[in-house]
Scaffold this motif. Structure first.
Motif, PDB file in Angstrom:
ATOM      1  N   LEU A   1       8.405  -0.657  -3.604  1.00  0.00           N
ATOM      2  CA  LEU A   1       7.128  -0.245  -4.201  1.00  0.00           C
ATOM      3  C   LEU A   1       5.924  -1.080  -3.768  1.00  0.00           C
ATOM      4  CD1 LEU A   1       5.846   1.872  -6.031  1.00  0.00           C
ATOM      5  CD2 LEU A   1       6.272   0.339  -7.967  1.00  0.00           C
TER       6      LEU A   1
ATOM      7  N   ILE B   1       4.834   0.314  -0.484  1.00  0.00           N
ATOM      8  CA  ILE B   1       4.336   1.685  -0.664  1.00  0.00           C
ATOM      9  C   ILE B   1       2.924   1.650  -1.233  1.00  0.00           C
ATOM     10  CG2 ILE B   1       4.633   3.787  -2.021  1.00  0.00           C
ATOM     11  CD1 ILE B   1       7.708   3.264  -1.770  1.00  0.00           C
ATOM     12  N   MET B   2       2.694   0.805  -2.238  1.00  0.00           N
ATOM     13  CA  MET B   2       1.367   0.716  -2.855  1.00  0.00           C
ATOM     14  C   MET B   2       0.349   0.125  -1.886  1.00  0.00           C
ATOM     15  SD  MET B   2       2.273  -0.335  -6.782  1.00  0.00           S
ATOM     16  CE  MET B   2       0.538  -0.483  -7.214  1.00  0.00           C
TER      17      MET B   2
ATOM     18  N   ALA C   1      -0.841   2.750   0.446  1.00  0.00           N
ATOM     19  CA  ALA C   1      -1.532   3.898  -0.155  1.00  0.00           C
ATOM     20  C   ALA C   1      -2.991   3.900   0.278  1.00  0.00           C
ATOM     21  CB  ALA C   1      -1.426   3.841  -1.674  1.00  0.00           C
TER      22      ALA C   1
ATOM     23  N   ALA D   1      -1.949   5.376  -4.881  1.00  0.00           N
ATOM     24  CA  ALA D   1      -0.998   4.389  -5.393  1.00  0.00           C
ATOM     25  C   ALA D   1      -0.452   4.822  -6.751  1.00  0.00           C
ATOM     26  CB  ALA D   1      -1.657   3.016  -5.495  1.00  0.00           C
TER      27      ALA D   1
ATOM     28  N   ARG E   1      -0.259   7.866  -7.861  1.00  0.00           N
ATOM     29  CA  ARG E   1       0.625   9.032  -7.645  1.00  0.00           C
ATOM     30  C   ARG E   1       2.009   8.585  -7.205  1.00  0.00           C
ATOM     31  NH1 ARG E   1      -3.924  12.790  -4.934  1.00  0.00           N
ATOM     32  NH2 ARG E   1      -4.714  13.653  -6.883  1.00  0.00           N
ATOM     33  N   HIS E   2       2.085   7.552  -6.392  1.00  0.00           N
ATOM     34  CA  HIS E   2       3.391   7.024  -5.982  1.00  0.00           C
ATOM     35  C   HIS E   2       4.149   6.494  -7.192  1.00  0.00           C
ATOM     36  CE1 HIS E   2       3.156   7.473  -1.664  1.00  0.00           C
ATOM     37  NE2 HIS E   2       1.959   6.921  -1.651  1.00  0.00           N
TER      38      HIS E   2
ATOM     39  N   SER F   1       5.360   9.363  -9.372  1.00  0.00           N
ATOM     40  CA  SER F   1       6.432  10.167  -8.771  1.00  0.00           C
ATOM     41  C   SER F   1       7.806   9.508  -8.909  1.00  0.00           C
ATOM     42  CB  SER F   1       6.124  10.430  -7.295  1.00  0.00           C
ATOM     43  OG  SER F   1       6.272   9.244  -6.531  1.00  0.00           O
ATOM     44  N   ARG F   2       7.856   8.262  -9.336  1.00  0.00           N
ATOM     45  CA  ARG F   2       9.135   7.562  -9.530  1.00  0.00           C
ATOM     46  C   ARG F   2       9.556   7.731 -10.986  1.00  0.00           C
ATOM     47  NH1 ARG F   2       6.969   7.324  -4.805  1.00  0.00           N
ATOM     48  NH2 ARG F   2       8.036   6.058  -3.247  1.00  0.00           N
TER      49      ARG F   2
END
Length: 108
Positions: free
Chosen positions: A55, A58-59, A62, A68, A70-71, A74-75
């Protein structure tokens, strides 16, 4: 995040501290102007990063605060702790008085 904007208007939906106008993404992810919010963010992110070690990257990748968030949303396994975090932060925001400056910038 902001379906209330149409009814309330952009200005009212902004969170205002220290003569700045902060949107929801800023307050949740970046704001350093309130120690309680920073604490709640640190607790949430620590838990989220432990649950999903990828994460942070991923952030960081973004394209925006909205992306960020939305990621995170979505988890599925993060949703309960994220909902608690959002509630805690917006409760703080709701109880914090707004600071409105005079248009000249010097207050009234």
């Amino acid at each position: 995040m902001g379906s209330y904007r149409a009814a309330m208007g952009e200005t009212i939906s902004r969170l205002q501290w220290f003569a700045t106008s902060e949107d929801e993404q800023h307050v949740l992810l970046y704001c350093m102007g309130n120690d309680a919010i920073v604490h709640h963010r640190n607790v949430f992110l620590s838990s989220a990063f432990s649950a999903l070690p990828a994460l942070p990257q991923i952030m960081n990748n973004a394209s925006s605060g909205t992306a960020a968030l939305r990621h995170i949303i979505s988890r599925t396994k993060l949703l309960p702790s994220f909902a608690r975090f959002v509630y805690e932060v917006f409760t703080i925001c709701e109880s914090t008085p707004f600071l409105f400056l005079h248009p000249s910038g010097f207050g009234t």
